[in-house]
Design an enzyme around this catalytic site. Sequence first.
Site, PDB file in Angstrom:
ATOM      1  CE  LYS A  33       5.445  10.299   0.507  1.00 31.09           C
ATOM      2  NZ  LYS A  33       6.808   9.335  -0.547  1.00 31.09           N
ATOM      3  NE  ARG A 131      10.425   9.707  -6.770  1.00 27.45           N
ATOM      4  CZ  ARG A 131       9.650   9.781  -6.113  1.00 27.45           C
ATOM      5  NH1 ARG A 131       8.766  10.160  -6.055  1.00 27.45           N
ATOM      6  NH2 ARG A 131       9.723   8.457  -5.136  1.00 27.45           N
ATOM      7  CE1 TYR A 258     -12.216  38.800  -6.355  1.00 27.47           C
ATOM      8  CE2 TYR A 258     -11.484  36.774  -5.930  1.00 27.47           C
ATOM      9  CZ  TYR A 258     -11.767  38.206  -5.380  1.00 27.47           C
ATOM     10  OH  TYR A 258     -11.227  38.839  -4.222  1.00 27.47           O
ATOM     11  CG  MET A 307      -6.759  32.542   0.039  1.00 23.21           C
ATOM     12  SD  MET A 307      -5.918  34.166   0.455  1.00 23.21           S
ATOM     13  CE  MET A 307      -4.517  34.546  -0.602  1.00 23.21           C
TER      14      MET A 307
HETATM   15  C1  PLP Z   1       5.811   8.021  -0.151  1.00 24.71           C
HETATM   16  C2  PLP Z   1       6.746   6.464  -1.449  1.00 24.71           C
HETATM   17  C3  PLP Z   1       6.491   5.785  -0.841  1.00 24.71           C
HETATM   18  C4  PLP Z   1       4.379   5.307  -0.516  1.00 24.71           C
HETATM   19  O1  PLP Z   1       3.925   5.558  -1.551  1.00 24.71           O
HETATM   20  P1  PLP Z   1       2.329   5.100  -1.792  1.00 24.71           P
HETATM   21  O2  PLP Z   1       1.965   5.008  -2.473  1.00 24.71           O
HETATM   22  O3  PLP Z   1       1.911   6.316  -0.526  1.00 24.71           O
HETATM   23  O4  PLP Z   1       2.471   3.352  -0.489  1.00 24.71           O
HETATM   24  C5  PLP Z   1       6.986   4.351  -0.808  1.00 24.71           C
HETATM   25  N1  PLP Z   1       8.466   4.826  -0.962  1.00 24.71           N
HETATM   26  C6  PLP Z   1       9.003   6.140  -1.030  1.00 24.71           C
HETATM   27  C7  PLP Z   1      10.368   6.043  -1.854  1.00 24.71           C
HETATM   28  C8  PLP Z   1       8.133   7.085  -1.523  1.00 24.71           C
HETATM   29  O5  PLP Z   1       9.027   8.103  -1.260  1.00 24.71           O
END
Ligand code: PLP
Length: 362
Positions: A33, A131, A258, A307
């Site tokens: 992801k 979550r 800045y 930036m």
């Molecule tokens: C992102 C994610 C993982 C991977 O987690 P890591 O700590 O990067 O290994 C596993 N399970 C779910 C549900 C996630 O959202």
Amino acid sequence: MNKLNIYLKNLDYNLKVIRNQLRSNTLIFAVVKAWAYGSDMIRIAKHLEKLDVDYLAVAYAEEGRILRQEGINLPILVFYPQLDGLETIIDSNLEPSLYSASLLKKFHQLLKQKNKKSYPVHIKYNTGLNRVGFNPNEVSWILEQFKNKQFELKSVYSHLANSESIVKDVNNKKQIESFLKLKKKHEDNPHSNPKFHVLNSSGIFKNNEYQFDAVRCGIALHGFTNHPDLDQKLKPLVSLNSSISQIHKVKKGEYVGYDLGWKAPKDSIIATLPIGHADGIGRHFGNGIAKVLVNGIKAFIVGNVCMDMIMIDVTDIPCKEEDTVIIFGPRHSASEFAESGGTISYEILSGLGPRVKRVFHS
Ligand SMILES: *Cc1c(COP(=O)(O)O)cnc(C)c1O
């Protein structure tokens, strides 16, 4: 200019180390992801497809659609489908995590419309992270749904809130107990025969007795376990380099950046680098907080992060324009750099902007 060097051989290496933490028949979901944690989702997924992984996992349907468009054939789990992404899931042959009744019902309806049977799905339970996920008390209703020929239940999973804890944490215990009850109920149900999983990367290295049938690893593929000692077992997948654009002298009492962010405490030498918050170096790294490596020596970022640029104090560091500067890499890890700016490796990696050139090394 800026380069994110990506070392594919370290991906092979990390995956082997992960394998060695697990039983030989445990399935591996490789998590790609967020553009494979800011690296390059397509190249990483293509490489993983040649290695020993059973599944890819992404957060949202669109990420999976892109992988399919690029010709990836591995099964792809989508962790967080949204109602408006369900159609993409079916059209791109992705496998959704169903985590609420509304999602499950809508997906069922779509499968009927499209005349699909035995479509692979996964069920996510909320056992304490709060979550996403079904409440454990919805299990009977869920089991009822699998009488339904539209679905084939591939796996049942949950996510630990405290998998990073190296001691046997009471919260993990509570979550695992809840998960074990759910597992039993699913196993007693004749309409499906799913796999079970709860562990992410930290869990693989710290609580591998809870590996059940599968694990989901993301950050460990990139060389991190969320524990500095255990990180030594792995190799960083990426390193981020920049280079010096200009060097100038400032007199004691002059300001840099800045909002007059930094006032030179003595006559100083400042180097400017062509990387800024648009590239993923957040504002909180500025003003003497975070360090980078110039010719092997640590230099503080001074003044506010701009930036497109940052300024570093090189008063006591021999260096010249065009010298390479390591923002993070093997001797100054992304997790160390992230921590110095009050954040974690996940945020610094996944936040790298599109202007940073990704350069592959086999
Ligand atoms: C992102 C994610 C993982 C991977 O987690 P890591 O700590 O990067 O290994 C596993 N399970 C779910 C549900 C996630 O959202």
